[in-house]
Design an enzyme around this catalytic site. Structure first.
Site, PDB file in Angstrom:
ATOM      1  N   GLN A 135      62.596  53.842  36.792  1.00 12.40           N
ATOM      2  CA  GLN A 135      61.180  53.622  36.504  1.00 12.40           C
ATOM      3  C   GLN A 135      60.595  54.724  35.637  1.00 12.40           C
ATOM      4  OE1 GLN A 135      58.636  51.871  39.692  1.00 12.40           O
ATOM      5  NE2 GLN A 135      60.374  52.342  41.000  1.00 12.40           N
TER       6      GLN A 135
ATOM      7  N   ASP B 106      55.286  62.680  44.007  1.00 17.26           N
ATOM      8  CA  ASP B 106      55.605  61.251  43.904  1.00 17.26           C
ATOM      9  C   ASP B 106      55.895  60.938  42.436  1.00 17.26           C
ATOM     10  OD1 ASP B 106      55.999  58.638  44.600  1.00 17.26           O
ATOM     11  OD2 ASP B 106      53.914  58.174  45.076  1.00 17.26           O
ATOM     12  N   GLU B 107      56.587  59.860  42.174  1.00 16.98           N
ATOM     13  CA  GLU B 107      56.898  59.442  40.789  1.00 16.98           C
ATOM     14  C   GLU B 107      57.498  60.605  40.005  1.00 16.98           C
ATOM     15  OE1 GLU B 107      56.475  56.351  39.856  1.00 16.98           O
ATOM     16  OE2 GLU B 107      54.971  55.515  41.208  1.00 16.98           O
TER      17      GLU B 107
ATOM     18  N   ARG C 160      56.526  44.894  40.639  1.00 14.04           N
ATOM     19  CA  ARG C 160      55.186  45.004  41.245  1.00 14.04           C
ATOM     20  C   ARG C 160      54.886  43.790  42.118  1.00 14.04           C
ATOM     21  NH1 ARG C 160      55.332  49.499  41.681  1.00 14.04           N
ATOM     22  NH2 ARG C 160      57.381  49.291  40.786  1.00 14.04           N
TER      23      ARG C 160
ATOM     24  N   LYS D 165      59.314  54.763  49.085  1.00 13.91           N
ATOM     25  CA  LYS D 165      59.263  56.186  48.746  1.00 13.91           C
ATOM     26  C   LYS D 165      57.882  56.770  49.014  1.00 13.91           C
ATOM     27  CE  LYS D 165      60.498  55.489  44.466  1.00 13.91           C
ATOM     28  NZ  LYS D 165      60.694  54.037  44.534  1.00 13.91           N
ATOM     29  N   THR D 166      56.870  56.090  48.483  1.00  9.19           N
ATOM     30  CA  THR D 166      55.511  56.592  48.676  1.00  9.19           C
ATOM     31  C   THR D 166      55.139  56.552  50.160  1.00  9.19           C
ATOM     32  OG1 THR D 166      54.960  55.801  46.477  1.00  9.19           O
ATOM     33  CG2 THR D 166      53.113  56.317  47.918  1.00  9.19           C
TER      34      THR D 166
HETATM   35  P1  ATP Z   1      57.524  52.199  43.820  1.00  7.52           P
HETATM   36  O1  ATP Z   1      58.870  52.635  43.334  1.00  7.52           O
HETATM   37  O2  ATP Z   1      57.103  50.931  43.183  1.00  7.52           O
HETATM   38  O3  ATP Z   1      56.512  53.284  43.767  1.00  7.52           O
HETATM   39  P2  ATP Z   1      57.909  52.788  46.626  1.00  7.52           P
HETATM   40  O4  ATP Z   1      59.349  53.077  46.790  1.00  7.52           O
HETATM   41  O5  ATP Z   1      56.991  53.912  46.568  1.00  7.52           O
HETATM   42  O6  ATP Z   1      57.724  51.806  45.379  1.00  7.52           O
HETATM   43  P3  ATP Z   1      56.212  51.819  48.718  1.00  7.52           P
HETATM   44  O7  ATP Z   1      55.065  51.504  47.867  1.00  7.52           O
HETATM   45  O8  ATP Z   1      56.180  53.025  49.560  1.00  7.52           O
HETATM   46  O9  ATP Z   1      57.536  51.805  47.818  1.00  7.52           O
HETATM   47  O10 ATP Z   1      56.546  50.594  49.666  1.00  7.52           O
HETATM   48  C1  ATP Z   1      56.607  49.262  49.205  1.00  7.52           C
HETATM   49  C2  ATP Z   1      56.098  48.314  50.263  1.00  7.52           C
HETATM   50  O11 ATP Z   1      56.998  48.287  51.363  1.00  7.52           O
HETATM   51  C3  ATP Z   1      54.766  48.740  50.843  1.00  7.52           C
HETATM   52  O12 ATP Z   1      54.001  47.583  51.041  1.00  7.52           O
HETATM   53  C4  ATP Z   1      55.143  49.382  52.167  1.00  7.52           C
HETATM   54  O13 ATP Z   1      54.102  49.271  53.093  1.00  7.52           O
HETATM   55  C5  ATP Z   1      56.349  48.591  52.589  1.00  7.52           C
HETATM   56  N1  ATP Z   1      57.309  49.336  53.444  1.00  7.52           N
HETATM   57  C6  ATP Z   1      57.887  50.513  53.184  1.00  7.52           C
HETATM   58  N2  ATP Z   1      58.746  50.875  54.172  1.00  7.52           N
HETATM   59  C7  ATP Z   1      58.712  49.877  55.088  1.00  7.52           C
HETATM   60  C8  ATP Z   1      59.368  49.639  56.348  1.00  7.52           C
HETATM   61  N3  ATP Z   1      60.240  50.496  56.854  1.00  7.52           N
HETATM   62  N4  ATP Z   1      59.064  48.501  56.996  1.00  7.52           N
HETATM   63  C9  ATP Z   1      58.187  47.614  56.487  1.00  7.52           C
HETATM   64  N5  ATP Z   1      57.546  47.765  55.322  1.00  7.52           N
HETATM   65  C10 ATP Z   1      57.799  48.895  54.618  1.00  7.52           C
HETATM   66 MG    MG Z   2      55.682  54.585  45.080  1.00  3.33          MG
END
Ligand code: ATP
Ligand code: MG
Length: 673
Positions: free
Chosen positions: A246, A215-216, A602, A32-33
């Site tokens: 979350q 975000d969040e 995490r 997402k981020t």
């Molecule tokens: P959270 O809910 O914990 O905030 P999030 O959904 O924001 O998580 P991110 O932090 O954006 O998730 O991504 C998690 C990990 O996955 C990061 O290390 C990111 O670089 C990697 N990632 C995201 N998308 C891809 C992709 N398409 N291919 C490879 N790695 C990815």
């Molecule tokens: Mg995130």
């Protein structure tokens, strides 16, 4: 520029979205981020919006900094002007810019919780039947804030606390206004009022930010939602990302319904789900999914592991006898994984309460393992920092709260009688306390104390200028430390500390503040405005970044502070009833379960969980039960070890023995003369 590279089709769809409302609802680690960052970059490089028209609201200032950095690396100067920060820094920015309309001075001060407590205590004195120490000030303050922010439920039991909160709420608001300061809640409330009363300003802000992202989003509260809705009204260009699983700030007024109702409340909203998890191993994800599946009222998402393959290593659960053993275990785990080639910065130790953190911290310190504590009560809460910050605040935004704090710190012969005289004089003449100090003669303050006041005022006035007038080969931070040493603050610290060791630590805090100032100033221009923004950043608990961030240190933090972050190895400590779920939370077990889910998700490669058989509560050691969240996970999803420590492998055992023998050897062999 290819902002879509490496992203999966759903992520690409989100990144390509240009206008109108967009909701990305997806589980932990699904990118997402990452999508927010790429979308921000793409909007700029494809000229959908200019950098300065984009506003990204993040949960921490650190996250904002990271986003700006990642966009900046790819876009260079085209990325300049992008606005990213927390809701509080957003509110602050609006109030600074339109301070006149908000009825504030350009350099208005911000007061933190401890300042608010002091103000409230003062107000309480004038209320009948308030009795000395009869009320818990923290509790009243939080009730007042709930009222101001509209969080308090309409129907509630009416006890003496509610009565007191009702009486004090308007007085408190009035006092803040009178002092010309804004508290944290005010950073959200005041911009809303400002927009309501000045449609032209709202319009200006609306056209300033034509693309808004959050975000969040699951942890936004009502005021934050209002704020967003105001800004996006004409264009509806709003992209929010979040995960209902979350949501962990319900206790602070966050409303899950903001995210769940988002599509209903924003017409033509595009909803995108991301289902692949790129962060955690399949084994870790299985535990996370098993845990969260026990919650009711979920939006219901699946998360599939996407990283290369399952690592074949299950999450592990260790049982320790006492909390001291748990702390020692954390140390031995760090050593264990270090021997396998992991760096210190690969580790995060997560826990539910700050008390646990303190214990773990001290055992790391004893073992000489470098660590940092992210978020939570930290250096910002130290008295020495507050004193020095009060001086700085006073020098740029004179206000009663900080002046009272430092007027006789270090002691300079301005006693209670003098302060009383000045307060009465201020009241009589209807002037503020700061001005009253300037007219000490008329207030019939004795000459000696009066001269001290004059000296103090002069010192405060010259402070920023003097800090910036640092010596060659030195720095503003070092100069600041020197200046405070010069006015006897060091002696004061030593004189008021219990023993020399703790005095030294306190003084170290002052020196650290100097270093934080230097690292903040970094590449900024060395002028009063930079010091001003340093004060704002300190007040918003913006960790200052720079030197701290890339250091090779173990990270300690509460589960709440770990949101959005990821680490190769996570040690999740204290999986016991009454700790997680926490005992004070009464009914909201689901929120506690989400907190557990946040912790588990995490971890990238390894998840190590611990619990104790007994723990100290109110000074008494009592047996404790395993967390219900642990019992809810099918046993085949993790490896449980019997009481004790990690069994070491043959090779590791040999290494340990030979290192022990060589140490022994060097002790037995007398050193050569
Ligand atoms: P959270 O809910 O914990 O905030 P999030 O959904 O924001 O998580 P991110 O932090 O954006 O998730 O991504 C998690 C990990 O996955 C990061 O290390 C990111 O670089 C990697 N990632 C995201 N998308 C891809 C992709 N398409 N291919 C490879 N790695 C990815
Ligand atoms: Mg995130």
């Amino acid at each position: 520029m290819d902002w879509l590279k490496g992203l999966n089709p759903e992520q690409q769809k989100a990144v390509k979205h240009n206008y109108g409302p967009l909701l990305i609802l997806a589980g932990a680690g699904s990118g997402k981020t990452t999508v927010l960052v790429s979308r921000t970059g793409r909007l700029i490089s494809e000229r959908v919006a200019q950098a300065q028209e984009i506003c990204v609201l993040t949960f921490t200032n650190k996250a904002a900094r990271e986003l700006k950095h990642r966009v900046g690396v790819k876009l260079g100067s085209t990325g300049k002007g992008l606005w990213a920060g927390t809701f509080h820094s957003f509110g602050l920015q609006i109030l600074r810019r339109f301070h006149k309309h908000a009825g504030l001075s350009p350099y208005f001060g911000i007061v933190d919780q401890s300042d608010c407590n002091a103000i409230l205590k003062d107000l309480l004195k004038d209320v009948k039947n308030s009795g000395k120490d009869k009320f818990d000030i923290d509790k009243i303050l939080s009730m007042i804030n709930d009222r101001r922010t509209g969080i308090a439920p309409a129907v509630e039991a009416f006890d003496e606390y509610h009565e007191m909160a009702e009486v004090l709420a308007p007085k408190f608001a009035k006092r803040l206004e009178h002092l010309g300061v804004v508290d944290f809640e005010g950073l959200l409330i005041k911009p809303l009022t400002l927009f309501k009363e000045n449609p032209d300003i709202l319009e200006k802000v609306q056209s300033m930010f034509t693309q808004v992202m959050v975000d969040e989003f699951q942890d936004t509260n009502r005021m934050q939602m209002d704020l967003i809705n105001q800004i996006i009204k004409p264009h509806q260009n709003i992209a929010v990302v979040g995960d209902d699983d979350q949501s962990i700030y319900g206790w602070r007024g966050a409303e899950i319904k903001n995210i769940l109702n988002f599509p209903k409340e924003h017409a033509k909203c595009e909803v995108i789900m991301l289902e692949r998890n790129y962060r955690s191993s399949a084994e870790i994800l299985a535990v996370a999914n098993a845990a969260i599946s026990k919650n009711k009222n979920r939006h219901g998402k699946v998360l599939r592991a996407e990283i290369a393959e399952s690592t074949g290593v299950m999450p592990e659960m260790f049982l320790l006898e006492r909390e001291e053993d748990e702390c020692e275990f954390v140390v031995s785990e760090i050593h264990h994984f270090q021997r396998q080639g992991h760096k210190l910065k690969d580790f995060a130790v997560l826990y539910r309460s700050n008390t646990q953190g303190g214990l773990i911290e001290s055992s790391l310190r004893r073992a000489n393992i470098p660590y940092t504590i992210t978020g939570g009560t930290s250096i910002f809460d130290r008295r020495e920092i507050k004193d020095l910050m009060a001086y700085l605040k006073q020098s740029l935004a004179p206000n009663e709260v900080s002046l009272r704090r430092i007027i006789n710190v270090p002691s300079r012969g301005i006693g209670d009688t003098t302060i009383e005289k000045l307060s009465e004089f201020a009241l009589k003449k209807r002037i503020n306390f700061v001005d009253a100090c300037r007219f000490w003669k008329e207030a019939e303050v004795q000459d000696k104390a009066g001269e001290s006041i004059d000296n103090l005022m002069k010192f405060i006035e010259d402070l920023p200028k003097n800090i910036l007038d640092y010596n060659i080969g030195s720095s503003p931070g070092a100069k600041m430390v020197e200046i405070f040493q010069g006015i006897g603050y060091r002696e004061y610290v030593y004189g008021t500390a219990a023993d020399p060791a703790s005095a030294e630590k306190k003084w170290m805090v002052v020196e650290i503040l100097g270093r934080i100032l230097d690292s903040y100033l970094g590449k900024r221009s060395y002028d009063v405005d930079s010091i001003k923004s340093f004060i704002d950043a300190m007040l918003l608990r913006d960790d200052m970044g720079g030197e701290e961030e890339d250091q090779n240190k173990v990270q300690l933090m509460t589960l709440h502070a770990s949101k959005g972050l990821e680490f190769p190895i996570v040690i999740l400590a204290g999986l016991e009833e009454d700790l997680l779920p926490h005992k004070n939370l009464g009914s909201d077990i689901d929120e506690e379960r989400r907190l557990f889910y946040v912790g588990v998700t995490r971890a990238k490669q390894r998840l190590v969980m611990t619990r104790c058989q007994q723990r100290k509560k109110n000074g008494v050691v009592r047996p404790v039960a395993p967390s219900r969240f642990l019992l809810e996970i099918p046993k085949e999803l993790y490896t449980e070890f019997p009481l004790g420590v990690r069994p070491v492998s043959g090779q590791e055992r040999e290494d340990l023995v030979s290192s022990f023998l060589s140490k022994l050897d060097s002790k037995l062999t007398p050193a050569k003369k």
